[in-house]
Scaffold this motif. Structure first.
Motif, PDB file in Angstrom:
ATOM      1  N   GLN A   1      -3.653   3.440  -0.609  1.00  0.00           N
ATOM      2  CA  GLN A   1      -4.958   2.959  -0.172  1.00  0.00           C
ATOM      3  C   GLN A   1      -5.548   1.956  -1.156  1.00  0.00           C
ATOM      4  O   GLN A   1      -6.397   1.145  -0.791  1.00  0.00           O
ATOM      5  N   LEU A   2      -5.092   2.008  -2.410  1.00  0.00           N
ATOM      6  CA  LEU A   2      -5.686   1.193  -3.468  1.00  0.00           C
ATOM      7  C   LEU A   2      -4.812   0.033  -3.913  1.00  0.00           C
ATOM      8  O   LEU A   2      -5.304  -0.881  -4.577  1.00  0.00           O
ATOM      9  N   SER A   3      -3.533   0.075  -3.599  1.00  0.00           N
ATOM     10  CA  SER A   3      -2.630  -0.940  -4.133  1.00  0.00           C
ATOM     11  C   SER A   3      -1.615  -1.374  -3.093  1.00  0.00           C
ATOM     12  O   SER A   3      -1.207  -0.582  -2.235  1.00  0.00           O
ATOM     13  N   ARG A   4      -1.197  -2.636  -3.192  1.00  0.00           N
ATOM     14  CA  ARG A   4      -0.158  -3.158  -2.323  1.00  0.00           C
ATOM     15  C   ARG A   4       1.141  -3.387  -3.085  1.00  0.00           C
ATOM     16  O   ARG A   4       2.141  -3.790  -2.498  1.00  0.00           O
TER      17      ARG A   4
ATOM     18  N   ALA B   1     -12.967   4.879  -0.839  1.00  0.00           N
ATOM     19  CA  ALA B   1     -13.144   3.760  -1.767  1.00  0.00           C
ATOM     20  C   ALA B   1     -12.439   2.507  -1.277  1.00  0.00           C
ATOM     21  O   ALA B   1     -12.881   1.383  -1.559  1.00  0.00           O
ATOM     22  N   ALA B   2     -11.322   2.671  -0.546  1.00  0.00           N
ATOM     23  CA  ALA B   2     -10.550   1.516  -0.108  1.00  0.00           C
ATOM     24  C   ALA B   2     -11.141   0.828   1.118  1.00  0.00           C
ATOM     25  O   ALA B   2     -10.837  -0.336   1.377  1.00  0.00           O
TER      26      ALA B   2
ATOM     27  N   ALA C   1     -11.609 -22.010   7.957  1.00  0.00           N
ATOM     28  CA  ALA C   1     -11.607 -23.240   7.175  1.00  0.00           C
ATOM     29  C   ALA C   1     -10.310 -24.014   7.311  1.00  0.00           C
ATOM     30  O   ALA C   1     -10.167 -25.106   6.760  1.00  0.00           O
ATOM     31  N   GLY C   2      -9.342 -23.436   8.003  1.00  0.00           N
ATOM     32  CA  GLY C   2      -8.061 -24.120   8.185  1.00  0.00           C
ATOM     33  C   GLY C   2      -7.097 -23.897   7.049  1.00  0.00           C
ATOM     34  O   GLY C   2      -6.030 -24.518   7.019  1.00  0.00           O
ATOM     35  N   ASP C   3      -7.433 -23.006   6.100  1.00  0.00           N
ATOM     36  CA  ASP C   3      -6.527 -22.715   4.991  1.00  0.00           C
ATOM     37  C   ASP C   3      -5.489 -21.708   5.448  1.00  0.00           C
ATOM     38  O   ASP C   3      -5.738 -20.882   6.324  1.00  0.00           O
ATOM     39  N   PRO C   4      -4.300 -21.771   4.842  1.00  0.00           N
ATOM     40  CA  PRO C   4      -3.291 -20.763   5.192  1.00  0.00           C
ATOM     41  C   PRO C   4      -3.748 -19.379   4.779  1.00  0.00           C
ATOM     42  O   PRO C   4      -4.287 -19.199   3.691  1.00  0.00           O
ATOM     43  N   ALA C   5      -3.600 -18.400   5.663  1.00  0.00           N
ATOM     44  CA  ALA C   5      -4.013 -17.030   5.371  1.00  0.00           C
ATOM     45  C   ALA C   5      -3.129 -16.436   4.294  1.00  0.00           C
ATOM     46  O   ALA C   5      -1.961 -16.775   4.163  1.00  0.00           O
ATOM     47  N   GLU C   6      -3.721 -15.554   3.544  1.00  0.00           N
ATOM     48  CA  GLU C   6      -2.975 -14.875   2.484  1.00  0.00           C
ATOM     49  C   GLU C   6      -1.884 -14.007   3.087  1.00  0.00           C
ATOM     50  O   GLU C   6      -2.079 -13.337   4.081  1.00  0.00           O
ATOM     51  N   CYS C   7      -0.707 -14.061   2.492  1.00  0.00           N
ATOM     52  CA  CYS C   7       0.393 -13.211   2.940  1.00  0.00           C
ATOM     53  C   CYS C   7       0.167 -11.811   2.416  1.00  0.00           C
ATOM     54  O   CYS C   7       0.086 -11.601   1.216  1.00  0.00           O
ATOM     55  N   VAL C   8       0.029 -10.860   3.315  1.00  0.00           N
ATOM     56  CA  VAL C   8      -0.288  -9.494   2.937  1.00  0.00           C
ATOM     57  C   VAL C   8       0.937  -8.618   3.131  1.00  0.00           C
ATOM     58  O   VAL C   8       1.570  -8.657   4.181  1.00  0.00           O
ATOM     59  N   ILE C   9       1.258  -7.864   2.129  1.00  0.00           N
ATOM     60  CA  ILE C   9       2.357  -6.914   2.231  1.00  0.00           C
ATOM     61  C   ILE C   9       1.764  -5.547   2.473  1.00  0.00           C
ATOM     62  O   ILE C   9       0.954  -5.095   1.675  1.00  0.00           O
ATOM     63  N   PRO C  10       2.132  -4.846   3.548  1.00  0.00           N
ATOM     64  CA  PRO C  10       1.606  -3.496   3.771  1.00  0.00           C
ATOM     65  C   PRO C  10       1.949  -2.600   2.604  1.00  0.00           C
ATOM     66  O   PRO C  10       2.950  -2.805   1.917  1.00  0.00           O
ATOM     67  N   ALA C  11       1.115  -1.586   2.400  1.00  0.00           N
ATOM     68  CA  ALA C  11       1.297  -0.698   1.247  1.00  0.00           C
ATOM     69  C   ALA C  11       2.668  -0.067   1.245  1.00  0.00           C
ATOM     70  O   ALA C  11       3.301   0.086   0.210  1.00  0.00           O
ATOM     71  N   SER C  12       3.156   0.331   2.432  1.00  0.00           N
ATOM     72  CA  SER C  12       4.432   1.017   2.488  1.00  0.00           C
ATOM     73  C   SER C  12       5.608   0.083   2.294  1.00  0.00           C
ATOM     74  O   SER C  12       6.731   0.512   2.139  1.00  0.00           O
ATOM     75  N   ARG C  13       5.354  -1.249   2.278  1.00  0.00           N
ATOM     76  CA  ARG C  13       6.423  -2.219   2.118  1.00  0.00           C
ATOM     77  C   ARG C  13       6.285  -3.029   0.841  1.00  0.00           C
ATOM     78  O   ARG C  13       7.034  -3.957   0.614  1.00  0.00           O
ATOM     79  N   ALA C  14       5.276  -2.708   0.047  1.00  0.00           N
ATOM     80  CA  ALA C  14       5.017  -3.498  -1.136  1.00  0.00           C
ATOM     81  C   ALA C  14       6.077  -3.270  -2.183  1.00  0.00           C
ATOM     82  O   ALA C  14       6.571  -2.182  -2.349  1.00  0.00           O
ATOM     83  N   GLY C  15       6.412  -4.318  -2.959  1.00  0.00           N
ATOM     84  CA  GLY C  15       7.445  -4.212  -3.984  1.00  0.00           C
ATOM     85  C   GLY C  15       6.926  -4.527  -5.345  1.00  0.00           C
ATOM     86  O   GLY C  15       5.775  -4.873  -5.545  1.00  0.00           O
ATOM     87  N   GLU C  16       7.804  -4.436  -6.331  1.00  0.00           N
ATOM     88  CA  GLU C  16       7.422  -4.707  -7.703  1.00  0.00           C
ATOM     89  C   GLU C  16       7.280  -6.191  -7.974  1.00  0.00           C
ATOM     90  O   GLU C  16       6.883  -6.601  -9.038  1.00  0.00           O
ATOM     91  N   GLY C  17       7.625  -7.000  -6.998  1.00  0.00           N
ATOM     92  CA  GLY C  17       7.610  -8.424  -7.228  1.00  0.00           C
ATOM     93  C   GLY C  17       9.005  -8.981  -7.207  1.00  0.00           C
ATOM     94  O   GLY C  17       9.219 -10.175  -7.210  1.00  0.00           O
ATOM     95  N   GLU C  18      10.003  -8.110  -7.213  1.00  0.00           N
ATOM     96  CA  GLU C  18      11.362  -8.574  -7.135  1.00  0.00           C
ATOM     97  C   GLU C  18      12.244  -7.458  -6.611  1.00  0.00           C
ATOM     98  O   GLU C  18      11.924  -6.297  -6.685  1.00  0.00           O
ATOM     99  N   ASN C  19      13.362  -7.871  -6.038  1.00  0.00           N
ATOM    100  CA  ASN C  19      14.327  -6.888  -5.596  1.00  0.00           C
ATOM    101  C   ASN C  19      15.715  -7.366  -5.971  1.00  0.00           C
ATOM    102  O   ASN C  19      15.868  -8.305  -6.747  1.00  0.00           O
ATOM    103  N   LEU C  20      16.730  -6.762  -5.403  1.00  0.00           N
ATOM    104  CA  LEU C  20      18.079  -7.086  -5.831  1.00  0.00           C
ATOM    105  C   LEU C  20      18.484  -8.495  -5.460  1.00  0.00           C
ATOM    106  O   LEU C  20      19.350  -9.090  -6.104  1.00  0.00           O
TER     107      LEU C  20
END
Length: 308
Positions: A210-213, A262-263, A280-299
């Protein structure tokens, strides 16, 4: 503190800390794999090990570890090969494990239903020094696996086909995850109990999501919640004379409710920001669902910059 003057409470608190670390550390992979109830099934099988421990006059913790590991391996084999009748086979395994535990402990000369109850729901006063030694060794194994192989386990938990293409030994890692979950169940049974351990493996992870992606942040928050509720529940159990397992689980559910509350404002702010960006026509932020979020890298490398 008065509570630390008693040796049995020192052992109970040490066991509680180890349980608070190991249960969410394994649970995060089970949640990713959508196997949240796996710990509950292993707990049923471990009851046979407890009963055998009393019947053979050996350590119930080590015997439960052996039987639960064998049960976890069998569960994985059923998952691989039992495509049509797998659910029936798993049901027989779970109920057979529970029935075997009750039967063996009543056949044991020194066994009774009172002994079994302490393993089903946890008991602070019965945590012996030998139990603490076993718990420490088993917890060290769990921590080494869940942290040392976190990238590989994360990749397999997210997408088995992708992990297989990258050359990972998917079946071996799945088997290792199941074995680690089995070991975690036996680590936690003296504090939380076999019937309640699954909640401690799953609910702190759900609360952290609920608090982190991010996978790393979710892992850290889940472990922090696990340690907090196990220590709080153990202390509360001592002062209020209430069951430790039930107290810990109720505190865990309370933590989930608080993190969800809190979330909610944070999710609304993110939704408004995304809507403003689209307007505003800006690209939307890419959101990773909590259950699919990674450390920032994978294999395979790293996520795109928008996902980090």
């Amino acid at each position: 503190m008065e509570i630390l003057d008693y040796a049995f409470m020192q052992r109970a608190l040490l066991a509680a800390v180890l349980v608070g670390i190991t249960a969410p550390a394994v649970g995060i992979y089970l949640v990713q794999r959508r196997q949240a109830l796996m710990g509950d099934g292993i707990g049923h099988v471990a009851m046979t090990g407890v009963g055998l421990g009393f019947l053979l006059n050996t350590s119930p913790v080590w015997m439960a570890t052996l039987v639960s590991v064998l049960g976890a391996v069998l569960m994985e084999l059923i998952r691989w090969y039992g495509k049509t009748r797998g659910d029936i086979a798993l049901a027989m395994l779970f109920y057979g494990g529970m029935a075997g535990g009750v039967m063996f402990i009543n056949l044991a000369p020194t066994g009774s239903n009172a002994n079994l109850t302490s393993y089903l729901f946890g008991s602070l006063s019965t945590v012996s020094q030998s139990d603490v030694t076993a718990i420490c060794l088993l917890a060290a194994f769990v921590v080494l696996v869940t942290l040392g192989l976190r990238r590989q386990l994360f990749a397999v938990s997210q997408d088995e086909e992708f992990a297989r293409v990258t050359g990972l030994p998917v079946r071996a890692l799945n088997l290792l995850t199941a074995i680690t979950a089995a070991v975690t169940v036996t680590v936690a049974m003296r504090v939380v109990g076999l019937l309640l351990v699954s909640a401690l493996m799953v609910v702190p992870v759900a609360a952290a999501q609920q608090l982190s992606r991010s996978f790393a942040a979710t892992f850290a928050i889940a472990v922090a919640i696990g340690v907090t509720v196990t220590i709080s529940g153990t202390v509360t159990s001592y002062y209020q004379d209430v069951p430790p397992g039930a107290t810990i689980v109720l505190l865990t559910i309370a933590a989930f409710i608080l993190t969800t509350a809190a979330a909610t404002p944070l999710a609304r702010r993110r939704a408004r920001a995304a809507a403003a960006a689209r307007a505003a026509g800006d690209p939307a932020e890419c959101v990773i669902p909590a259950s699919r979020a990674g450390e920032g890298e994978n294999l395979a490398g790293t996520f795109p910059s928008s996902a980090r």
